[in-house]
Write an enzyme that holds these catalytic residues in place. Structure first.
Site, PDB file in Angstrom:
ATOM      1  N   ARG A  87      81.157  11.492 138.402  1.00 56.70           N
ATOM      2  CA  ARG A  87      79.954  12.359 138.334  1.00 56.70           C
ATOM      3  C   ARG A  87      79.041  12.857 139.420  1.00 56.70           C
ATOM      4  O   ARG A  87      79.164  12.040 140.568  1.00 56.70           O
ATOM      5  CB  ARG A  87      78.896  12.081 137.168  1.00 56.70           C
ATOM      6  CG  ARG A  87      78.386  10.653 137.413  1.00 56.70           C
ATOM      7  CD  ARG A  87      77.266  10.325 136.130  1.00 56.70           C
ATOM      8  NE  ARG A  87      76.712   9.216 136.362  1.00 56.70           N
ATOM      9  CZ  ARG A  87      77.272   8.106 135.882  1.00 56.70           C
ATOM     10  NH1 ARG A  87      78.152   8.165 135.266  1.00 56.70           N
ATOM     11  NH2 ARG A  87      76.330   7.001 136.101  1.00 56.70           N
ATOM     12  N   ASP A  88      78.293  14.040 139.341  1.00 52.77           N
ATOM     13  CA  ASP A  88      77.283  14.302 140.383  1.00 52.77           C
ATOM     14  C   ASP A  88      78.123  14.980 141.675  1.00 52.77           C
ATOM     15  O   ASP A  88      77.919  14.181 142.691  1.00 52.77           O
ATOM     16  CB  ASP A  88      76.245  13.235 140.782  1.00 52.77           C
ATOM     17  CG  ASP A  88      75.952  12.348 139.656  1.00 52.77           C
ATOM     18  OD1 ASP A  88      75.825  13.057 138.420  1.00 52.77           O
ATOM     19  OD2 ASP A  88      75.560  11.242 139.598  1.00 52.77           O
ATOM     20  N   MET A 122      61.917  14.915 132.924  1.00 52.18           N
ATOM     21  CA  MET A 122      62.871  15.370 134.001  1.00 52.18           C
ATOM     22  C   MET A 122      63.301  13.939 134.784  1.00 52.18           C
ATOM     23  O   MET A 122      62.818  13.047 134.676  1.00 52.18           O
ATOM     24  CB  MET A 122      61.951  15.852 135.186  1.00 52.18           C
ATOM     25  CG  MET A 122      62.333  16.651 136.502  1.00 52.18           C
ATOM     26  SD  MET A 122      61.387  16.552 137.850  1.00 52.18           S
ATOM     27  CE  MET A 122      61.862  15.060 138.457  1.00 52.18           C
ATOM     28  N   ASN A 123      64.629  14.407 135.352  1.00 53.94           N
ATOM     29  CA  ASN A 123      65.205  13.074 136.187  1.00 53.94           C
ATOM     30  C   ASN A 123      65.547  13.706 137.446  1.00 53.94           C
ATOM     31  O   ASN A 123      64.951  14.685 138.003  1.00 53.94           O
ATOM     32  CB  ASN A 123      66.177  12.212 135.690  1.00 53.94           C
ATOM     33  CG  ASN A 123      67.239  12.535 134.762  1.00 53.94           C
ATOM     34  OD1 ASN A 123      67.449  13.075 133.694  1.00 53.94           O
ATOM     35  ND2 ASN A 123      68.431  12.271 135.346  1.00 53.94           N
ATOM     36  N   ASP A 124      66.786  13.642 137.702  1.00 54.74           N
ATOM     37  CA  ASP A 124      67.114  13.924 139.111  1.00 54.74           C
ATOM     38  C   ASP A 124      66.975  15.388 139.455  1.00 54.74           C
ATOM     39  O   ASP A 124      67.160  16.075 138.786  1.00 54.74           O
ATOM     40  CB  ASP A 124      68.920  13.710 139.291  1.00 54.74           C
ATOM     41  CG  ASP A 124      69.455  12.434 138.659  1.00 54.74           C
ATOM     42  OD1 ASP A 124      68.709  11.806 138.277  1.00 54.74           O
ATOM     43  OD2 ASP A 124      70.693  12.594 138.652  1.00 54.74           O
ATOM     44  N   GLU A 177      75.931   6.910 142.202  1.00 56.59           N
ATOM     45  CA  GLU A 177      75.714   7.942 141.617  1.00 56.59           C
ATOM     46  C   GLU A 177      74.901   8.993 142.575  1.00 56.59           C
ATOM     47  O   GLU A 177      74.579   8.455 143.738  1.00 56.59           O
ATOM     48  CB  GLU A 177      74.568   8.063 140.310  1.00 56.59           C
ATOM     49  CG  GLU A 177      74.941   7.062 139.275  1.00 56.59           C
ATOM     50  CD  GLU A 177      73.751   6.769 138.265  1.00 56.59           C
ATOM     51  OE1 GLU A 177      73.983   7.204 137.113  1.00 56.59           O
ATOM     52  OE2 GLU A 177      72.697   6.309 138.684  1.00 56.59           O
ATOM     53  N   SER A 181      74.066  15.817 136.627  1.00 62.31           N
ATOM     54  CA  SER A 181      73.514  16.280 137.936  1.00 62.31           C
ATOM     55  C   SER A 181      74.764  17.214 138.915  1.00 62.31           C
ATOM     56  O   SER A 181      76.049  16.878 138.566  1.00 62.31           O
ATOM     57  CB  SER A 181      73.307  15.144 138.666  1.00 62.31           C
ATOM     58  OG  SER A 181      71.970  14.810 138.317  1.00 62.31           O
ATOM     59  N   GLN A 232      67.236  17.802 136.225  1.00 64.82           N
ATOM     60  CA  GLN A 232      67.798  17.211 135.138  1.00 64.82           C
ATOM     61  C   GLN A 232      66.469  17.381 134.077  1.00 64.82           C
ATOM     62  O   GLN A 232      65.367  16.882 134.492  1.00 64.82           O
ATOM     63  CB  GLN A 232      68.279  15.929 135.229  1.00 64.82           C
ATOM     64  CG  GLN A 232      69.591  15.776 135.804  1.00 64.82           C
ATOM     65  CD  GLN A 232      70.680  16.087 134.978  1.00 64.82           C
ATOM     66  OE1 GLN A 232      71.022  15.499 134.271  1.00 64.82           O
ATOM     67  NE2 GLN A 232      71.359  17.374 135.169  1.00 64.82           N
TER      68      GLN A 232
END
Ligand code: FRU
Length: 509
Positions: free
Chosen positions: A179-180, A60-62, A244, A123, A78
């Site tokens: 991105r994001d 897992m990230n964001d 980000e 993301s 994520q």
């Protein structure tokens, strides 16, 4: 070893493994795979938290698109369902009725072979368009913006056939990334802020406008940093060349912009007028480097609730072997403090996890306590007296072979987690984490500490957050003590609660 930074610039290399048998491809709506040996391993892993949200297994990230919908908090994140390493990003999904207890839901987004997100669904955010839950996210490579519409229960998602909805950054701009997306509504128009940067200059947020979420016009830079810009005070942080995960929201009569600078999460408070944001004041959302990619949501009581990714502090090999990596922070409530800065405090809902309570009355700030544990909330208040350093030790073994210190250093005006002796394992980060922090003359040090296996989240005097990771190797590294250097420090009071787990199996199912 592939660092996160390298990963971001890699094209989609296929890495399989983790040693576990998993489906080679997961699609939208797929349940997390049942893998009993892995679930058993995770449920028994003393480094895996008991009251933090994390995926049933793997990477897992964001946090992505946290949103309230029909009385529940939905969290996306994520997620690589194929192993505990950052590849092939999907959106994991969990739901909660109280911000604290979570239930895993099927995969919300998965890469579509041949599609603009074939190499990953990166993301983004969630909004409700009329009555239709909608996800706006980044497809890679190249970085483009995509849309998916959900059903009423947010259980299945359909990607927009016209994806990508934004196919490239504005022409002629030498961007460091694109991105994001963070989307919000003003009157009858949608606005989209996107994380970017201009090569050689600094991080930026680009602003777009749309009437229908599908057709977007580029407006201008919402805000721009300078690569070498330093935060005021004694805590220099370059805001870098790429921002980000922008998160932009009103805060009292100001606006707040959070950006993740590939090092820290920085907030700016300032004025938003004519669709330009002018920062007036900056600060760090968290003093450590374990906390990243913060995103917020409004809850039904009108509170701004913030989440962040707590990354690992051990080797890639150790993460893969563990079968899981990455934790969601506890919910933090954001408001405006009397001094005009952001105030970030743990959500009161966390108090529902408090079990057995232990109280220790005032005493000199040197000594150990009878209470032990690795799943605790600790509240401590210190009078500094003439001491130069004061704080607590946690997760200490009886002989002190392992211990971690949480310290305020008055002379250096620093607040730190010191990890040099945090573990006998060779595989873990040992550097100190923290940053600038100053108590006023005669102000007491007030700490609220959440210990949860390898995660520590600390809130100091309602004005600093510090997140850290430690991996003690000994099962008896459970002790708590106070420490002081130089004379006179007193512990006014210590309150400790044993925290109840939010699931019977460390959320492995
Ligand atoms: C932040 C980030 C985002 C990107 C995502 C990929 O941690 O790098 O910029 O969308 O992670 O997983």
């Amino acid at each position: 070893m592939v660092s996160r930074r390298d990963f971001l610039s890699l094209s989609a290399a296929t890495v399989l493994g983790g040693g576990f048998v998993l489906p080679s491809r997961m699609a939208i709506g797929d349940e997390h795979p049942k893998n009993e040996p892995l679930q058993k391993q995770l449920a028994a892993d003393p480094q895996r938290p008991q009251y933090h949200l994390l995926p049933p297994a793997n990477w897992m990230n964001d946090p992505n698109g946290p949103i309230f919908w029909k009385g529940q908090a939905h969290m996306f994140y994520q997620h690589n369902p194929h192993g505990a390493f950052p590849e092939s990003m999907h959106w994991g999904h969990a739901v909660s009725s109280d911000l604290v207890h979570w239930k895993h839901l099927p995969i919300a987004l998965a890469p579509t072979p041949g599609g603009p997100d074939k190499d990953g669904c990166w993301s983004g955010c969630a909004v409700v368009d009329g009555n239709v839950p909608t996800l706006v996210y980044t497809g890679v490579f190249p970085q483009v913006q995509c849309l998916a519409r959900g059903d009423d229960g947010m259980m299945t998602w359909r990607k927009f056939a016209g994806n990508p909805v934004i196919a490239a950054p504005p022409q002629g701009m030498q961007t460091t990334g694109f991105r994001d997306p963070c989307v919000w509504r003003e009157a009858d128009e949608w606005y989209l802020a996107i994380g970017s940067g201009i090569e050689g200059e600094g991080g930026t947020v680009l602003l777009y406008r749309s009437r229908d979420l599908m057709h977007w016009d580029y407006l201008h830079l919402l805000c721009k940093g300078r690569r070498d810009e330093l935060l005021p005070g004694k805590d220099p942080v370059s805001t870098g060349e790429m921002w980000e995960c922008p998160d932009f929201f009103p805060m009292a009569d100001k606006h707040a912009l959070l950006v993740s600078t590939q090092g820290a999460v920085i907030y700016s408070l300032g004025a938003y007028a004519n669709h330009y944001f002018r920062p007036e004041l900056q600060g760090k959302v968290d003093l450590g480097d374990s906390y990243y990619a913060a995103r917020s949501m409004m809850d039904e009581q009108g509170r701004r609730v913030l989440w962040g990714w707590i990354r690992e502090g051990r080797s890639d090999a150790a993460q893969r072997a563990a079968g899981w990596a990455g934790v969601m922070s506890l919910p933090r409530v954001v408001s405006l403090a009397a001094d005009g800065r952001l105030r970030i405090t743990p959500a009161p809902e966390l108090e529902t996890l408090r079990g057995k309570h232990h109280h220790f009355a005032g005493q000199p700030a040197r000594g150990a306590f009878s209470i032990r544990g690795d799943s605790l909330e600790i509240q401590a208040e210190f009078e500094l007296g003439a001491s130069g350093v004061v704080g607590l030790t946690v997760r200490s073994s009886p002989g002190g072979e392992e211990l971690s210190s949480i310290t305020y250093n008055r002379t250096k005006a620093q607040f730190l987690v010191e990890r040099e002796h945090s573990s006998l394992s060779p595989d873990v980060d040992r550097g100190p984490q923290g940053g600038s922090f100053t108590l006023a003359e005669n102000e007491t040090l007030k700490l609220r500490i959440f210990l949860d296996a390898s995660v520590i989240e600390i809130f100091a005097n309602d004005r600093a957050c510090l997140t850290s990771r430690i991996y003690p190797s000994r099962p008896d590294s459970l002790g708590i003590g106070t420490l002081a250097k130089g004379g006179g420090a007193r512990l006014k009071a210590l309150d400790v609660w044993e925290m109840r787990p939010i699931s019977p199996d460390r959320l492995a199912t």
